[in-house]
Design a protein around this motif. Structure first.
Motif, PDB file in Angstrom:
ATOM      1  N   GLY A  31       0.910  -1.109  -0.010  1.00  7.98           N
ATOM      2  CA  GLY A  31      -0.142  -0.035   0.067  1.00  7.98           C
ATOM      3  C   GLY A  31       0.908   1.203   0.151  1.00  7.98           C
ATOM      4  N   PHE A  32       0.416   2.430  -0.481  1.00  7.75           N
ATOM      5  CA  PHE A  32       1.124   3.625  -0.448  1.00  7.75           C
ATOM      6  C   PHE A  32      -0.077   4.716  -0.354  1.00  7.75           C
ATOM      7  CE2 PHE A  32       0.346   2.403  -4.909  1.00  7.75           C
ATOM      8  CZ  PHE A  32      -0.212   3.752  -5.342  1.00  7.75           C
ATOM      9  N   TRP A  33       0.506   6.002   0.008  1.00 12.30           N
ATOM     10  CA  TRP A  33      -0.153   7.374   0.123  1.00 12.30           C
ATOM     11  C   TRP A  33       0.826   8.014  -1.081  1.00 12.30           C
ATOM     12  CZ3 TRP A  33      -4.055   6.249   3.103  1.00 12.30           C
ATOM     13  CH2 TRP A  33      -4.003   5.619   4.401  1.00 12.30           C
ATOM     14  N   LEU A  34      -0.087   8.636  -2.033  1.00 12.09           N
ATOM     15  CA  LEU A  34       0.440   9.530  -2.785  1.00 12.09           C
ATOM     16  C   LEU A  34       0.240  11.045  -2.617  1.00 12.09           C
ATOM     17  CD1 LEU A  34       1.744   9.618  -5.728  1.00 12.09           C
ATOM     18  CD2 LEU A  34      -0.642   9.812  -6.577  1.00 12.09           C
ATOM     19  N   GLU A  35       1.378  11.633  -2.992  1.00 12.67           N
ATOM     20  CA  GLU A  35       1.697  13.063  -2.785  1.00 12.67           C
ATOM     21  C   GLU A  35       2.210  13.545  -4.391  1.00 12.67           C
ATOM     22  OE1 GLU A  35       0.698  15.148  -0.624  1.00 12.67           O
ATOM     23  OE2 GLU A  35       0.316  14.149   1.211  1.00 12.67           O
ATOM     24  N   ALA A  36       1.126  14.147  -5.053  1.00 11.19           N
ATOM     25  CA  ALA A  36       1.729  14.389  -6.301  1.00 11.19           C
ATOM     26  C   ALA A  36       1.834  15.872  -6.470  1.00 11.19           C
ATOM     27  CB  ALA A  36       0.315  14.084  -7.141  1.00 11.19           C
ATOM     28  N   ASP A  37       3.144  16.127  -6.842  1.00 18.66           N
ATOM     29  CA  ASP A  37       3.723  17.478  -6.954  1.00 18.66           C
ATOM     30  C   ASP A  37       3.475  18.097  -8.189  1.00 18.66           C
ATOM     31  OD1 ASP A  37       5.489  19.622  -5.965  1.00 18.66           O
ATOM     32  OD2 ASP A  37       6.745  18.771  -7.377  1.00 18.66           O
ATOM     33  N   THR A  38       3.037  19.418  -8.390  1.00 14.39           N
ATOM     34  CA  THR A  38       3.235  20.175  -9.442  1.00 14.39           C
ATOM     35  C   THR A  38       4.123  21.218  -9.338  1.00 14.39           C
ATOM     36  OG1 THR A  38       1.243  21.507  -8.789  1.00 14.39           O
ATOM     37  CG2 THR A  38       0.497  19.637  -9.681  1.00 14.39           C
ATOM     38  N   GLY A  39       4.703  21.423  -8.351  1.00 11.81           N
ATOM     39  CA  GLY A  39       5.800  22.327  -8.352  1.00 11.81           C
ATOM     40  C   GLY A  39       5.339  23.619  -7.968  1.00 11.81           C
ATOM     41  N   THR A  40       4.068  23.672  -7.410  1.00 17.99           N
ATOM     42  CA  THR A  40       3.816  25.165  -6.918  1.00 17.99           C
ATOM     43  C   THR A  40       3.684  25.433  -5.600  1.00 17.99           C
ATOM     44  OG1 THR A  40       1.555  24.283  -6.704  1.00 17.99           O
ATOM     45  CG2 THR A  40       1.885  24.984  -8.763  1.00 17.99           C
ATOM     46  N   GLU A  41       4.046  24.140  -4.643  1.00 22.20           N
ATOM     47  CA  GLU A  41       4.215  24.612  -3.158  1.00 22.20           C
ATOM     48  C   GLU A  41       5.750  24.535  -2.935  1.00 22.20           C
ATOM     49  OE1 GLU A  41       0.954  22.148  -0.644  1.00 22.20           O
ATOM     50  OE2 GLU A  41       2.277  20.823  -1.736  1.00 22.20           O
ATOM     51  N   PRO A  42       6.120  25.363  -1.744  1.00 20.62           N
ATOM     52  CA  PRO A  42       7.459  25.116  -1.482  1.00 20.62           C
ATOM     53  C   PRO A  42       7.843  24.177  -0.740  1.00 20.62           C
ATOM     54  CG  PRO A  42       6.132  27.160  -0.440  1.00 20.62           C
ATOM     55  CD  PRO A  42       5.326  26.402  -1.162  1.00 20.62           C
ATOM     56  N   LEU A  43       9.090  23.556  -0.948  1.00 18.22           N
ATOM     57  CA  LEU A  43       9.283  22.321  -0.531  1.00 18.22           C
ATOM     58  C   LEU A  43       9.298  22.037   1.206  1.00 18.22           C
ATOM     59  CD1 LEU A  43      12.383  21.313  -2.717  1.00 18.22           C
ATOM     60  CD2 LEU A  43       9.748  20.334  -2.907  1.00 18.22           C
ATOM     61  N   GLY A  44       9.509  23.013   1.695  1.00 20.55           N
ATOM     62  CA  GLY A  44       9.104  23.091   3.271  1.00 20.55           C
ATOM     63  C   GLY A  44       7.765  22.619   3.479  1.00 20.55           C
ATOM     64  N   ARG A  45       6.924  23.187   2.913  1.00 19.63           N
ATOM     65  CA  ARG A  45       5.491  22.657   3.034  1.00 19.63           C
ATOM     66  C   ARG A  45       5.172  21.138   2.710  1.00 19.63           C
ATOM     67  NH1 ARG A  45       0.984  26.502   0.560  1.00 19.63           N
ATOM     68  NH2 ARG A  45       2.153  27.795   1.864  1.00 19.63           N
ATOM     69  N   VAL A  46       5.795  20.679   1.638  1.00 20.43           N
ATOM     70  CA  VAL A  46       5.868  19.396   1.123  1.00 20.43           C
ATOM     71  C   VAL A  46       6.520  18.411   2.378  1.00 20.43           C
ATOM     72  CG1 VAL A  46       6.526  17.737  -0.641  1.00 20.43           C
ATOM     73  CG2 VAL A  46       5.812  19.917  -1.203  1.00 20.43           C
ATOM     74  N   VAL A  47       7.626  18.799   2.843  1.00 18.20           N
ATOM     75  CA  VAL A  47       8.382  17.918   3.684  1.00 18.20           C
ATOM     76  C   VAL A  47       7.163  17.742   5.171  1.00 18.20           C
ATOM     77  CG1 VAL A  47       9.954  18.029   5.693  1.00 18.20           C
ATOM     78  CG2 VAL A  47      10.576  18.244   3.252  1.00 18.20           C
ATOM     79  N   ALA A  48       6.870  18.953   5.541  1.00 19.62           N
ATOM     80  CA  ALA A  48       5.732  18.957   6.653  1.00 19.62           C
ATOM     81  C   ALA A  48       4.627  18.065   6.632  1.00 19.62           C
ATOM     82  CB  ALA A  48       5.408  20.418   6.926  1.00 19.62           C
ATOM     83  N   LYS A  49       4.272  17.817   5.340  1.00 18.31           N
ATOM     84  CA  LYS A  49       3.001  16.803   5.119  1.00 18.31           C
ATOM     85  C   LYS A  49       3.409  15.418   5.902  1.00 18.31           C
ATOM     86  CE  LYS A  49       1.473  18.832   0.958  1.00 18.31           C
ATOM     87  NZ  LYS A  49       1.089  18.246  -0.429  1.00 18.31           N
ATOM     88  N   LEU A  50       4.672  15.034   6.125  1.00 17.37           N
ATOM     89  CA  LEU A  50       5.259  13.800   6.738  1.00 17.37           C
ATOM     90  C   LEU A  50       4.601  13.810   7.899  1.00 17.37           C
ATOM     91  CD1 LEU A  50       8.480  13.044   5.417  1.00 17.37           C
ATOM     92  CD2 LEU A  50       6.521  11.829   5.041  1.00 17.37           C
ATOM     93  N   ASP A  51       4.569  15.097   8.788  1.00 20.36           N
ATOM     94  CA  ASP A  51       4.222  15.299  10.196  1.00 20.36           C
ATOM     95  C   ASP A  51       2.739  14.450  10.475  1.00 20.36           C
ATOM     96  OD1 ASP A  51       6.480  16.162  10.953  1.00 20.36           O
ATOM     97  OD2 ASP A  51       5.880  18.113  10.295  1.00 20.36           O
ATOM     98  N   ARG A  52       1.884  14.729   9.569  1.00 21.19           N
ATOM     99  CA  ARG A  52       0.586  14.070   9.658  1.00 21.19           C
ATOM    100  C   ARG A  52       0.260  12.660   9.511  1.00 21.19           C
ATOM    101  NH1 ARG A  52      -4.072  18.307   7.279  1.00 21.19           N
ATOM    102  NH2 ARG A  52      -2.943  20.212   8.348  1.00 21.19           N
ATOM    103  N   TYR A  53       1.220  12.002   8.720  1.00 21.01           N
ATOM    104  CA  TYR A  53       1.343  10.575   8.335  1.00 21.01           C
ATOM    105  C   TYR A  53       1.906   9.784   9.569  1.00 21.01           C
ATOM    106  CZ  TYR A  53       0.292  11.460   3.549  1.00 21.01           C
ATOM    107  OH  TYR A  53      -0.368  11.948   2.408  1.00 21.01           O
ATOM    108  N   ALA A  54       2.831  10.220  10.209  1.00 18.60           N
ATOM    109  CA  ALA A  54       3.625   9.658  11.376  1.00 18.60           C
ATOM    110  C   ALA A  54       2.840   8.967  12.417  1.00 18.60           C
ATOM    111  CB  ALA A  54       4.959  10.521  11.757  1.00 18.60           C
ATOM    112  N   PRO A  55       1.779   9.850  12.910  1.00 22.65           N
ATOM    113  CA  PRO A  55       1.111   9.326  14.064  1.00 22.65           C
ATOM    114  C   PRO A  55       0.101   8.329  13.705  1.00 22.65           C
ATOM    115  CG  PRO A  55       1.046  11.646  14.000  1.00 22.65           C
ATOM    116  CD  PRO A  55       1.498  11.334  12.537  1.00 22.65           C
ATOM    117  N   LEU A  56      -0.178   8.087  12.545  1.00 19.46           N
ATOM    118  CA  LEU A  56      -1.330   7.199  11.883  1.00 19.46           C
ATOM    119  C   LEU A  56      -1.261   5.908  12.338  1.00 19.46           C
ATOM    120  CD1 LEU A  56      -3.967   7.042  10.397  1.00 19.46           C
ATOM    121  CD2 LEU A  56      -2.788   6.749   8.226  1.00 19.46           C
TER     122      LEU A  56
END
Length: 206
Positions: free
Chosen positions: A132-157
Motif C-alpha cells: 500500500g502507499f499514500w500518494l503526494e502528487a507534486d506540481t511544483g507550486t508548493e514550497p518544498l518546506g511545506r511538502v516535507v511538513a506533510k510527513l508530520d500528519r502521516y507519522a502518528p497514523l
C-alpha cells in the motif's frame, strides 16, 4: 487502454454521444485550444448514482458538476494525481502479474483517514506481494518546506491503529527530487517515504 490515439478518440466520441462522458477545454494563450478534458456525462452520473444506491441526478445537477470541475483551481493537481494511477493501470494491461487492487481519490482517502492529506491511496500487487502507499502528487507550486511538513500528519497514523504505508512523493522534476532529499536528510520520527519524478514509470516505484 488504447495504443492508437485515433482509436481512443473514436471511443471517447462514442461514449460522449451516449451521454456517458462529457468534456470541456480552455483557450490557449496565443490562439487555439488546449486538449479536451473528459469527465462523466449525465448518463455516467446516473449509472454511478445507481451503483452507489444514491438518488438519480437531474440533467442540471450533472451539468453543474462539469462546470464546477472546469472551474476547479486545483484541476492541474487533480490531473497529475489521476495520471499516476492511469499509468499504473496501463502497466497492468501489459504485465499480467501486476494489479492495481485499490485506487482511492483524495476525497475517499480523506473520508476514511481524516487526519492525513493524501492526494490518493493505492494497493499495488506484483505476483503474490501487495504493497500500500499514500500518494503526494507534486506540481511544483508548493514550497518544498511545506511538502516535507506533510510527513508530520502521516507519522502518528500507525500509532492510532491505522496502516503504516509509505508516502510516495511524485515530483515534477529531478531538481525538486534532489532538493527534497536534502531537506529530509537527518529527520527522524517521520513516516516512511519514497520519491520519484513524473518522468519515472510509476510501476517502478509503487
Amino acid at each position: 487502454m488504447f495504443h492508437a490515439h485515433r482509436t481512443c478518440q473514436i471511443r471517447l466520441g462514442e461514449l460522449a454521444a451516449l451521454g456517458l462522458l462529457d468534456r470541456f477545454r480552455f483557450a490557449r494563450d496565443g490562439g487555439g485550444s488546449q486538449p479536451w478534458h473528459w469527465t462523466l456525462g449525465h448518463n455516467g452520473h446516473r449509472f454511478q448514482a445507481a451503483a452507489d444506491n444514491q438518488p438519480e441526478p437531474t440533467v442540471r445537477a450533472s451539468q453543474r458538476r462539469v462546470q464546477r470541475m472546469s472551474a476547479n483551481p486545483h484541476l492541474t493537481h487533480l490531473l497529475t494525481t489521476n495520471e499516476f494511477f492511469v499509468r499504473l493501470t496501463a502497466h497492468t494491461r501489459q504485465h499480467s502479474a501486476t494489479r492495481l487492487d485499490r485506487w482511492w481519490s483524495e476525497a475517499t482517502t480523506t473520508k476514511r483517514f481524516r487526519t492525513i492529506t493524501a492526494d490518493g491511496h493505492g494497493l499495488w500487487s506484483v505476483a503474490d506481494t501487495t504493497a500500500g502507499f499514500w500518494l503526494e502528487a507534486d506540481t511544483g507550486t508548493e514550497p518544498l518546506g511545506r511538502v516535507v511538513a506533510k510527513l508530520d500528519r502521516y507519522a502518528p497514523l500507525p500509532r492510532r491503529g491505522g496502516p503504516g504505508y509509505p508516502v510516495l512523493f511524485w515530483l515534477r522534476s529531478q531538481q525538486r527530487d534532489e532538493h527534497l532529499h536534502r531537506l529530509l536528510r537527518g529527520r527522524r520520527g517521520d513516516a516512511p517515504f519514497a520519491t520519484a519524478t513524473h518522468a519515472t514509470d510509476p510501476a517502478a516505484v509503487a
